[in-house]
Design a protein around this motif. Structure first.
Motif, PDB file in Angstrom:
ATOM      1  N   ILE A 116       0.837  -1.205   0.000  1.00 28.52           N
ATOM      2  CA  ILE A 116       0.000   0.000   0.000  1.00 28.52           C
ATOM      3  C   ILE A 116       0.873   1.256   0.000  1.00 28.52           C
ATOM      4  O   ILE A 116       0.657   2.185  -0.789  1.00 28.52           O
ATOM      5  N   LEU A 117       1.880   1.285   0.887  1.00 27.60           N
ATOM      6  CA  LEU A 117       2.793   2.432   0.938  1.00 27.60           C
ATOM      7  C   LEU A 117       3.569   2.564  -0.366  1.00 27.60           C
ATOM      8  O   LEU A 117       3.798   3.676  -0.859  1.00 27.60           O
ATOM      9  N   ASN A 118       3.958   1.424  -0.916  1.00 29.18           N
ATOM     10  CA  ASN A 118       4.678   1.422  -2.187  1.00 29.18           C
ATOM     11  C   ASN A 118       3.810   1.998  -3.298  1.00 29.18           C
ATOM     12  O   ASN A 118       4.280   2.773  -4.139  1.00 29.18           O
ATOM     13  N   SER A 119       2.535   1.626  -3.305  1.00 31.22           N
ATOM     14  CA  SER A 119       1.607   2.126  -4.324  1.00 31.22           C
ATOM     15  C   SER A 119       1.408   3.631  -4.200  1.00 31.22           C
ATOM     16  O   SER A 119       1.342   4.346  -5.206  1.00 31.22           O
ATOM     17  N   ILE A 120       1.312   4.106  -2.960  1.00 31.69           N
ATOM     18  CA  ILE A 120       1.149   5.546  -2.733  1.00 31.69           C
ATOM     19  C   ILE A 120       2.371   6.304  -3.243  1.00 31.69           C
ATOM     20  O   ILE A 120       2.251   7.335  -3.917  1.00 31.69           O
ATOM     21  N   PHE A 121       3.557   5.787  -2.925  1.00 30.66           N
ATOM     22  CA  PHE A 121       4.795   6.436  -3.372  1.00 30.66           C
ATOM     23  C   PHE A 121       4.891   6.441  -4.898  1.00 30.66           C
ATOM     24  O   PHE A 121       5.186   7.473  -5.513  1.00 30.66           O
ATOM     25  N   LEU A 122       4.638   5.292  -5.517  1.00 32.50           N
ATOM     26  CA  LEU A 122       4.730   5.202  -6.974  1.00 32.50           C
ATOM     27  C   LEU A 122       3.670   6.065  -7.650  1.00 32.50           C
ATOM     28  O   LEU A 122       3.926   6.674  -8.691  1.00 32.50           O
ATOM     29  N   GLY A 123       2.478   6.119  -7.048  1.00 34.09           N
ATOM     30  CA  GLY A 123       1.432   6.981  -7.587  1.00 34.09           C
ATOM     31  C   GLY A 123       1.830   8.446  -7.536  1.00 34.09           C
ATOM     32  O   GLY A 123       1.578   9.208  -8.478  1.00 34.09           O
ATOM     33  N   PHE A 124       2.471   8.839  -6.424  1.00 34.28           N
ATOM     34  CA  PHE A 124       2.956  10.219  -6.310  1.00 34.28           C
ATOM     35  C   PHE A 124       4.037  10.499  -7.349  1.00 34.28           C
ATOM     36  O   PHE A 124       4.058  11.577  -7.965  1.00 34.28           O
ATOM     37  N   MET A 125       4.940   9.538  -7.550  1.00 27.79           N
ATOM     38  CA  MET A 125       6.002   9.712  -8.539  1.00 27.79           C
ATOM     39  C   MET A 125       5.429   9.801  -9.952  1.00 27.79           C
ATOM     40  O   MET A 125       5.950  10.534 -10.799  1.00 27.79           O
ATOM     41  N   PHE A 126       4.356   9.058 -10.209  1.00 28.30           N
ATOM     42  CA  PHE A 126       3.678   9.165 -11.505  1.00 28.30           C
ATOM     43  C   PHE A 126       3.146  10.580 -11.703  1.00 28.30           C
ATOM     44  O   PHE A 126       3.348  11.194 -12.759  1.00 28.30           O
ATOM     45  N   TYR A 127       2.484  11.108 -10.670  1.00 28.04           N
ATOM     46  CA  TYR A 127       1.943  12.468 -10.753  1.00 28.04           C
ATOM     47  C   TYR A 127       3.063  13.496 -10.915  1.00 28.04           C
ATOM     48  O   TYR A 127       2.975  14.406 -11.758  1.00 28.04           O
ATOM     49  N   ALA A 128       4.131  13.355 -10.111  1.00 29.84           N
ATOM     50  CA  ALA A 128       5.239  14.312 -10.159  1.00 29.84           C
ATOM     51  C   ALA A 128       5.930  14.292 -11.520  1.00 29.84           C
ATOM     52  O   ALA A 128       6.250  15.347 -12.084  1.00 29.84           O
ATOM     53  N   SER A 129       6.155  13.101 -12.063  1.00 32.53           N
ATOM     54  CA  SER A 129       6.818  13.002 -13.368  1.00 32.53           C
ATOM     55  C   SER A 129       5.920  13.531 -14.481  1.00 32.53           C
ATOM     56  O   SER A 129       6.402  14.096 -15.468  1.00 32.53           O
ATOM     57  N   LEU A 130       4.608  13.358 -14.302  1.00 29.08           N
ATOM     58  CA  LEU A 130       3.664  13.910 -15.273  1.00 29.08           C
ATOM     59  C   LEU A 130       3.740  15.435 -15.270  1.00 29.08           C
ATOM     60  O   LEU A 130       3.697  16.080 -16.332  1.00 29.08           O
ATOM     61  N   MET A 131       3.886  16.017 -14.074  1.00 33.05           N
ATOM     62  CA  MET A 131       4.018  17.464 -13.957  1.00 33.05           C
ATOM     63  C   MET A 131       5.330  17.957 -14.575  1.00 33.05           C
ATOM     64  O   MET A 131       5.382  19.041 -15.162  1.00 33.05           O
ATOM     65  N   VAL A 132       6.391  17.153 -14.441  1.00 36.14           N
ATOM     66  CA  VAL A 132       7.675  17.514 -15.048  1.00 36.14           C
ATOM     67  C   VAL A 132       7.531  17.590 -16.567  1.00 36.14           C
ATOM     68  O   VAL A 132       8.003  18.540 -17.207  1.00 36.14           O
ATOM     69  N   CYS A 133       6.862  16.599 -17.140  1.00 38.62           N
ATOM     70  CA  CYS A 133       6.637  16.598 -18.593  1.00 38.62           C
ATOM     71  C   CYS A 133       5.779  17.789 -19.007  1.00 38.62           C
ATOM     72  O   CYS A 133       6.050  18.447 -20.019  1.00 38.62           O
ATOM     73  N   TYR A 134       4.755  18.069 -18.210  1.00 43.50           N
ATOM     74  CA  TYR A 134       3.853  19.178 -18.541  1.00 43.50           C
ATOM     75  C   TYR A 134       4.576  20.518 -18.466  1.00 43.50           C
ATOM     76  O   TYR A 134       4.395  21.384 -19.341  1.00 43.50           O
ATOM     77  N   LEU A 135       5.412  20.701 -17.442  1.00 41.84           N
ATOM     78  CA  LEU A 135       6.157  21.952 -17.303  1.00 41.84           C
ATOM     79  C   LEU A 135       7.127  22.143 -18.465  1.00 41.84           C
ATOM     80  O   LEU A 135       7.278  23.253 -18.987  1.00 41.84           O
ATOM     81  N   ASN A 136       7.786  21.056 -18.862  1.00 40.64           N
ATOM     82  CA  ASN A 136       8.693  21.147 -20.008  1.00 40.64           C
ATOM     83  C   ASN A 136       7.931  21.461 -21.290  1.00 40.64           C
ATOM     84  O   ASN A 136       8.436  22.168 -22.162  1.00 40.64           O
ATOM     85  N   TYR A 137       6.714  20.940 -21.375  1.00 43.67           N
ATOM     86  CA  TYR A 137       5.864  21.243 -22.532  1.00 43.67           C
ATOM     87  C   TYR A 137       5.443  22.713 -22.525  1.00 43.67           C
ATOM     88  O   TYR A 137       5.469  23.390 -23.565  1.00 43.67           O
ATOM     89  N   GLU A 138       5.053  23.209 -21.344  1.00 45.21           N
ATOM     90  CA  GLU A 138       4.610  24.598 -21.223  1.00 45.21           C
ATOM     91  C   GLU A 138       5.752  25.577 -21.508  1.00 45.21           C
ATOM     92  O   GLU A 138       5.571  26.579 -22.208  1.00 45.21           O
ATOM     93  N   ILE A 139       6.923  25.286 -20.950  1.00 40.98           N
ATOM     94  CA  ILE A 139       8.069  26.183 -21.130  1.00 40.98           C
ATOM     95  C   ILE A 139       8.611  26.099 -22.554  1.00 40.98           C
ATOM     96  O   ILE A 139       9.137  27.069 -23.091  1.00 40.98           O
ATOM     97  N   GLY A 140       8.469  24.928 -23.151  1.00 42.26           N
ATOM     98  CA  GLY A 140       8.928  24.760 -24.531  1.00 42.26           C
ATOM     99  C   GLY A 140      10.380  24.365 -24.660  1.00 42.26           C
ATOM    100  O   GLY A 140      11.023  24.667 -25.671  1.00 42.26           O
ATOM    101  N   TYR A 141      10.910  23.677 -23.634  1.00 42.04           N
ATOM    102  CA  TYR A 141      12.294  23.223 -23.713  1.00 42.04           C
ATOM    103  C   TYR A 141      12.459  22.235 -24.863  1.00 42.04           C
ATOM    104  O   TYR A 141      11.622  21.360 -25.075  1.00 42.04           O
ATOM    105  N   MET A 142      13.566  22.389 -25.572  1.00 43.30           N
ATOM    106  CA  MET A 142      13.866  21.499 -26.683  1.00 43.30           C
ATOM    107  C   MET A 142      15.118  20.686 -26.363  1.00 43.30           C
ATOM    108  O   MET A 142      15.908  21.051 -25.488  1.00 43.30           O
ATOM    109  N   SER A 143      15.289  19.597 -27.066  1.00 41.90           N
ATOM    110  CA  SER A 143      16.471  18.767 -26.894  1.00 41.90           C
ATOM    111  C   SER A 143      17.726  19.560 -27.246  1.00 41.90           C
ATOM    112  O   SER A 143      17.720  20.379 -28.173  1.00 41.90           O
ATOM    113  N   GLU A 144      18.815  19.342 -26.493  1.00 47.00           N
ATOM    114  CA  GLU A 144      20.056  20.074 -26.739  1.00 47.00           C
ATOM    115  C   GLU A 144      20.677  19.700 -28.079  1.00 47.00           C
ATOM    116  O   GLU A 144      21.229  20.553 -28.775  1.00 47.00           O
ATOM    117  N   ALA A 145      20.608  18.423 -28.424  1.00 48.59           N
ATOM    118  CA  ALA A 145      21.233  17.967 -29.671  1.00 48.59           C
ATOM    119  C   ALA A 145      20.235  17.918 -30.822  1.00 48.59           C
ATOM    120  O   ALA A 145      20.540  18.338 -31.938  1.00 48.59           O
TER     121      ALA A 145
END
Length: 200
Positions: A116-145
């Motif tokens: 249960i604790l593992n699921s809560i942690f992984l669920g939070f990491m899913f949400y956090a990583s989703l926000m990271v992708c969304y922020l990069n999308y909003e800011i418009g960061y592009m690949s360096e290479a």
């Protein structure tokens, strides 16, 4: 029914069929992405090293400027999807020596609480990583290479892998819930040994 809240689902053939389909789909995606990502990362790195070596004799050849970044993301995808696949195989490190000494009911409670604790942690990491992708999308960061490719595309491996791992952890909650208390620890050990040996 109170002691085994998911027993009805375990006995329902339709639910079992759904779990089997999801298992094959998620396991197939995790395993194939992990293998392909690792293979591509190694191949790109090897080719880039070879090209750089040849460029030492023929400077006009240059090097693959995009190779290092692409290889890095290939290894990243491979690592995260491989880790998600590891939840299915039960190969992640766990210490069960203390739990094995507990009475069956307490051992089952501890194992269930762990998932249960593992699921809560992984669920939070899913949400956090989703926000990271969304922020990069909003800011418009592009690949360096690869300047034409948005950075969030490479980072999609994070929410996808964490979502798969969360599902696996919730699946373990389901399995432990309907398993008899005196068989929980034994089943977990047998499953880990079986899945470590049997290849799929």
């Amino acid at each position: 029914m109170i002691q085994k809240p998911f027993l009805w689902a375990h006995k329902d053939s339709g639910v079992n069929k759904l779990f089997a389909i999801l298992d094959k789909i998620i396991a197939g995606i995790n395993k194939n992405v992990a293998v392909i990502g690792m293979a591509l990362g190694i191949a790109i790195t090897a080719i880039n090293v070879s090209v750089r070596y040849i460029a030492g004799f023929y400077p006009e050849i240059g090097s693959l400027t995009w190779a290092e970044e692409v290889a890095r993301y290939c290894f990243l995808w491979s690592a995260f999807f491989g880790a998600a696949y590891g939840f299915r195989k039960g190969v992640h490190i766990s210490v069960t020596m203390l739990v094995e000494k507990f009475p069956p009911a307490l051992a089952k409670t501890c194992v269930l609480l762990t998932h249960i604790l593992n699921s809560i942690f992984l669920g939070f990491m899913f949400y956090a990583s989703l926000m990271v992708c969304y922020l990069n999308y909003e800011i418009g960061y592009m690949s360096e290479a690869l300047h034409e490719v948005p950075l969030w595309v490479f980072l999609l491996c994070l929410p996808i892998a964490f979502l798969g791992a969360t599902y696996r952890s919730i699946e373990k909650i389901y399995e432990v819930s309907w398993t008899d208390a005196d068989k929980v620890v034994k089943n977990a050990e047998e499953e880990m040994i079986h899945d470590s040996v049997i290849k799929d």
